[in-house]
Design a protein around this motif. Structure first.
Motif, PDB file in Angstrom:
ATOM      1  N   LYS A 119      33.650 -31.913  18.509  1.00  0.00           N
ATOM      2  CA  LYS A 119      34.627 -30.867  18.786  1.00  0.00           C
ATOM      3  C   LYS A 119      33.931 -29.824  19.647  1.00  0.00           C
ATOM      4  CE  LYS A 119      37.681 -27.301  17.050  1.00  0.00           C
ATOM      5  NZ  LYS A 119      38.573 -26.898  15.960  1.00  0.00           N
ATOM      6  N   ASP A 120      34.396 -29.635  20.861  1.00  0.00           N
ATOM      7  CA  ASP A 120      33.778 -28.660  21.755  1.00  0.00           C
ATOM      8  C   ASP A 120      34.336 -27.269  21.506  1.00  0.00           C
ATOM      9  OD1 ASP A 120      32.203 -30.557  22.928  1.00  0.00           O
ATOM     10  OD2 ASP A 120      33.498 -30.865  24.671  1.00  0.00           O
ATOM     11  N   ILE A 121      33.491 -26.393  20.946  1.00  0.00           N
ATOM     12  CA  ILE A 121      33.820 -24.973  20.894  1.00  0.00           C
ATOM     13  C   ILE A 121      33.339 -24.404  22.229  1.00  0.00           C
ATOM     14  CG2 ILE A 121      33.426 -22.788  19.709  1.00  0.00           C
ATOM     15  CD1 ILE A 121      33.034 -24.318  17.128  1.00  0.00           C
ATOM     16  N   ASN A 122      34.242 -24.295  23.172  1.00  0.00           N
ATOM     17  CA  ASN A 122      33.879 -23.961  24.548  1.00  0.00           C
ATOM     18  C   ASN A 122      33.463 -22.500  24.693  1.00  0.00           C
ATOM     19  OD1 ASN A 122      34.513 -26.590  25.450  1.00  0.00           O
ATOM     20  ND2 ASN A 122      36.686 -26.054  25.597  1.00  0.00           N
ATOM     21  N   PHE A 123      32.501 -22.268  25.579  1.00  0.00           N
ATOM     22  CA  PHE A 123      32.085 -20.898  25.874  1.00  0.00           C
ATOM     23  C   PHE A 123      31.610 -20.831  27.324  1.00  0.00           C
ATOM     24  CE2 PHE A 123      27.992 -22.763  25.227  1.00  0.00           C
ATOM     25  CZ  PHE A 123      27.054 -21.944  25.850  1.00  0.00           C
ATOM     26  N   THR A 124      31.546 -19.620  27.840  1.00  0.00           N
ATOM     27  CA  THR A 124      31.050 -19.405  29.196  1.00  0.00           C
ATOM     28  C   THR A 124      30.157 -18.173  29.226  1.00  0.00           C
ATOM     29  OG1 THR A 124      31.668 -18.904  31.495  1.00  0.00           O
ATOM     30  CG2 THR A 124      33.191 -18.165  29.774  1.00  0.00           C
ATOM     31  N   PRO A 125      28.986 -18.268  29.824  1.00  0.00           N
ATOM     32  CA  PRO A 125      28.115 -17.097  29.948  1.00  0.00           C
ATOM     33  C   PRO A 125      28.438 -16.238  31.167  1.00  0.00           C
ATOM     34  CG  PRO A 125      26.974 -19.022  30.768  1.00  0.00           C
ATOM     35  CD  PRO A 125      28.304 -19.510  30.262  1.00  0.00           C
ATOM     36  N   ASP A 126      29.311 -16.731  32.056  1.00  0.00           N
ATOM     37  CA  ASP A 126      29.557 -15.996  33.299  1.00  0.00           C
ATOM     38  C   ASP A 126      31.034 -15.903  33.685  1.00  0.00           C
ATOM     39  OD1 ASP A 126      29.960 -18.624  34.081  1.00  0.00           O
ATOM     40  OD2 ASP A 126      28.079 -18.755  35.214  1.00  0.00           O
ATOM     41  N   GLY A 127      31.930 -15.976  32.706  1.00  0.00           N
ATOM     42  CA  GLY A 127      33.337 -15.679  32.943  1.00  0.00           C
ATOM     43  C   GLY A 127      34.194 -16.781  33.516  1.00  0.00           C
ATOM     44  N   VAL A 128      33.725 -18.015  33.503  1.00  0.00           N
ATOM     45  CA  VAL A 128      34.537 -19.127  34.000  1.00  0.00           C
ATOM     46  C   VAL A 128      35.704 -19.368  33.038  1.00  0.00           C
ATOM     47  CG1 VAL A 128      34.538 -21.615  34.456  1.00  0.00           C
ATOM     48  CG2 VAL A 128      32.609 -20.210  35.181  1.00  0.00           C
ATOM     49  N   PRO A 177      23.873 -30.324  17.308  1.00  0.00           N
ATOM     50  CA  PRO A 177      24.420 -29.122  17.950  1.00  0.00           C
ATOM     51  C   PRO A 177      25.288 -29.390  19.176  1.00  0.00           C
ATOM     52  CG  PRO A 177      22.187 -28.691  17.230  1.00  0.00           C
ATOM     53  CD  PRO A 177      22.441 -30.153  16.964  1.00  0.00           C
ATOM     54  N   LEU A 178      24.939 -30.360  19.999  1.00  0.00           N
ATOM     55  CA  LEU A 178      25.695 -30.593  21.224  1.00  0.00           C
ATOM     56  C   LEU A 178      26.931 -31.468  21.011  1.00  0.00           C
ATOM     57  CD1 LEU A 178      22.744 -30.836  23.755  1.00  0.00           C
ATOM     58  CD2 LEU A 178      24.517 -29.079  23.665  1.00  0.00           C
ATOM     59  N   HIS A 179      27.242 -31.788  19.753  1.00  0.00           N
ATOM     60  CA  HIS A 179      28.528 -32.405  19.428  1.00  0.00           C
ATOM     61  C   HIS A 179      29.550 -31.333  19.054  1.00  0.00           C
ATOM     62  CE1 HIS A 179      28.023 -36.898  19.143  1.00  0.00           C
ATOM     63  NE2 HIS A 179      26.806 -36.487  19.457  1.00  0.00           N
ATOM     64  N   ALA A 180      29.156 -30.068  19.205  1.00  0.00           N
ATOM     65  CA  ALA A 180      30.010 -28.970  18.739  1.00  0.00           C
ATOM     66  C   ALA A 180      30.323 -27.948  19.816  1.00  0.00           C
ATOM     67  CB  ALA A 180      29.333 -28.272  17.558  1.00  0.00           C
ATOM     68  N   VAL A 181      29.958 -28.224  21.059  1.00  0.00           N
ATOM     69  CA  VAL A 181      30.033 -27.161  22.046  1.00  0.00           C
ATOM     70  C   VAL A 181      30.241 -27.723  23.447  1.00  0.00           C
ATOM     71  CG1 VAL A 181      27.551 -27.089  22.573  1.00  0.00           C
ATOM     72  CG2 VAL A 181      28.889 -24.981  22.657  1.00  0.00           C
ATOM     73  N   GLY A 182      30.875 -26.932  24.294  1.00  0.00           N
ATOM     74  CA  GLY A 182      30.978 -27.225  25.715  1.00  0.00           C
ATOM     75  C   GLY A 182      30.704 -25.948  26.489  1.00  0.00           C
ATOM     76  N   ARG A 183      29.859 -26.033  27.512  1.00  0.00           N
ATOM     77  CA  ARG A 183      29.505 -24.840  28.280  1.00  0.00           C
ATOM     78  C   ARG A 183      30.108 -24.920  29.681  1.00  0.00           C
ATOM     79  NH1 ARG A 183      23.484 -22.807  30.105  1.00  0.00           N
ATOM     80  NH2 ARG A 183      23.505 -24.875  31.072  1.00  0.00           N
ATOM     81  N   PHE A 184      30.743 -23.823  30.092  1.00  0.00           N
ATOM     82  CA  PHE A 184      31.367 -23.730  31.408  1.00  0.00           C
ATOM     83  C   PHE A 184      30.653 -22.626  32.190  1.00  0.00           C
ATOM     84  CE2 PHE A 184      34.279 -25.932  28.813  1.00  0.00           C
ATOM     85  CZ  PHE A 184      35.129 -26.672  29.630  1.00  0.00           C
ATOM     86  N   THR A 185      30.124 -22.988  33.353  1.00  0.00           N
ATOM     87  CA  THR A 185      29.409 -22.030  34.188  1.00  0.00           C
ATOM     88  C   THR A 185      29.948 -22.100  35.612  1.00  0.00           C
ATOM     89  OG1 THR A 185      27.698 -23.614  34.858  1.00  0.00           O
ATOM     90  CG2 THR A 185      27.322 -22.388  32.807  1.00  0.00           C
ATOM     91  N   LYS A 186      29.527 -21.164  36.448  1.00  0.00           N
ATOM     92  CA  LYS A 186      29.958 -21.185  37.850  1.00  0.00           C
ATOM     93  C   LYS A 186      29.463 -22.447  38.558  1.00  0.00           C
ATOM     94  CE  LYS A 186      30.345 -16.172  38.298  1.00  0.00           C
ATOM     95  NZ  LYS A 186      29.801 -14.925  38.928  1.00  0.00           N
ATOM     96  N   GLN A 187      28.287 -22.945  38.153  1.00  0.00           N
ATOM     97  CA  GLN A 187      27.781 -24.193  38.723  1.00  0.00           C
ATOM     98  C   GLN A 187      28.499 -25.413  38.153  1.00  0.00           C
ATOM     99  OE1 GLN A 187      25.996 -21.637  37.634  1.00  0.00           O
ATOM    100  NE2 GLN A 187      23.964 -21.497  38.608  1.00  0.00           N
ATOM    101  N   LEU A 188      29.023 -25.287  36.928  1.00  0.00           N
ATOM    102  CA  LEU A 188      29.734 -26.383  36.260  1.00  0.00           C
ATOM    103  C   LEU A 188      31.086 -25.854  35.763  1.00  0.00           C
ATOM    104  CD1 LEU A 188      26.732 -27.787  34.191  1.00  0.00           C
ATOM    105  CD2 LEU A 188      27.760 -28.871  36.198  1.00  0.00           C
TER     106      LEU A 188
END
Length: 313
Positions: A119-128, A177-188
């Protein structure tokens, strides 16, 4: 929740053991340690259910006695949810938005359900911008299967057997840990699918996806005997103590939230890049990864044993 996370982070101070993992050997070690904490009547009940799986004869081939057969079947069964992705099984790929995504019909289900593993609890460090979450995931299915497993649920033994083999696998996955998260960045901006888009270079020298780096913390393919041997090593998973308060947490959503917090703090820590370029990992990063993996696997084993003892008592 903060209390549980604090207990997990405290595990970073434990001595290191050889590299561990969530590929086959990781799941097998978790299952083995959990099995040692099952009540005797529960061991008999899980074996009766596992016998309904079409791979039971393969799991127990060559075992010298019934007691060993029960143990090996339990350990092998923890990899079945990954095994069915192979071409030998002819299970179909499907997605979380299909009409059959959340079904629970037993072995008549010939779908791989890859989205049940996370389950991806999505987050972004740069506002994507973040996308909506999938309607079906590891949490929805764990809750459904835990509720279905008791005999009082009224489900058929075929469905309960199917749910059992999935539970043996998914409880382990929920603690990676990486079965629980998705990261969205300007590069991705389309997301990294749980660390599969980033590339890292560990001390072994090869470039590997970040997700796979964490998945292999215990190794890759193993036999039940090999997994048991490694777990029973003097610094192995069997020797790792688990906080009783943490072990008593029974909500799959809480498990995922714990894992997501560890991912944000440690899996994505420097020097991991926000893009696809490969980066060399530091000793501190790899030390944390090994210790967190060991702590999470031990916690998964304790919680798996508790779920089975509670639902099949």
């Amino acid at each position: 929740m903060r209390r549980v996370i604090s207990a997990l982070l405290a595990c970073l101070a434990v001595p290191l053991s050889p590299a561990l993992a969530w590929w086959d050997e990781g799941h097998m070690q978790i299952a083995y340690v959990a099995y040692k904490h099952l009540h005797a009547p529960v061991k008999d009940k899980v074996d009766a259910l596992l016998k309904l799986n079409p791979d039971y004869a393969k799991w127990t081939a060559g075992t010298p006695d019934e007691k060993t057969a029960k143990l090996y079947a339990f350990i092998h069964a923890a990899t079945w949810a990954d095994d069915i992705k192979g071409k030998d099984y002819d299970y179909k790929r499907d997605d979380a938005n299909s009409a059959t995504a959340g079904q629970n019909i037993g072995y008549a289900d010939r779908n791989q359900h890859a989205y049940w593993h996370f389950k991806d609890i999505n987050f972004t460090p740069d506002g994507v911008p973040l996308p909506p979450n999938d309607p079906v995931d590891i949490v929805t299915q764990l809750k459904l299967m835990i509720a279905t497993l008791p005999p009082s649920s009224g489900a058929t033994d075929d469905v309960r057997s199917y749910d059992l083999v999935w539970l043996l696998h998914l409880v382990g996955d929920a603690h990676q840990p990486l079965h629980a998260v998705g990261r969205f960045t300007k590069q991705l901006p389309g997301g990294d699918t749980g660390g599969n888009a980033e590339s890292v270079i560990p001390a072994t020298g090869e470039a590997i996806a970040l997700h796979a780096y964490w998945d292999r913390r215990f190794g890759s393919y193993a036999s039940p005997f090999g997994a048991m041997f490694d777990a029973d090593d003097k610094d192995g998973l069997s020797s790792f103590g688990v906080n009783k308060i943490s072990a008593a947490v029974s909500d799959p959503q809480a498990w995922i939230e714990e894992s997501a917090e560890l991912a944000r703090q440690y899996a994505y820590a420097a020097p991991v890049s926000p893009g696809k370029n490969s980066v060399m990992l530091t000793r501190d990063y790899e030390t944390n990864a090994r210790n967190i993996s060991r702590a999470q696997a031990a916690l998964a084993a304790a919680r798996l044993a508790r779920v089975l003892n509670d639902t099949l008592k």
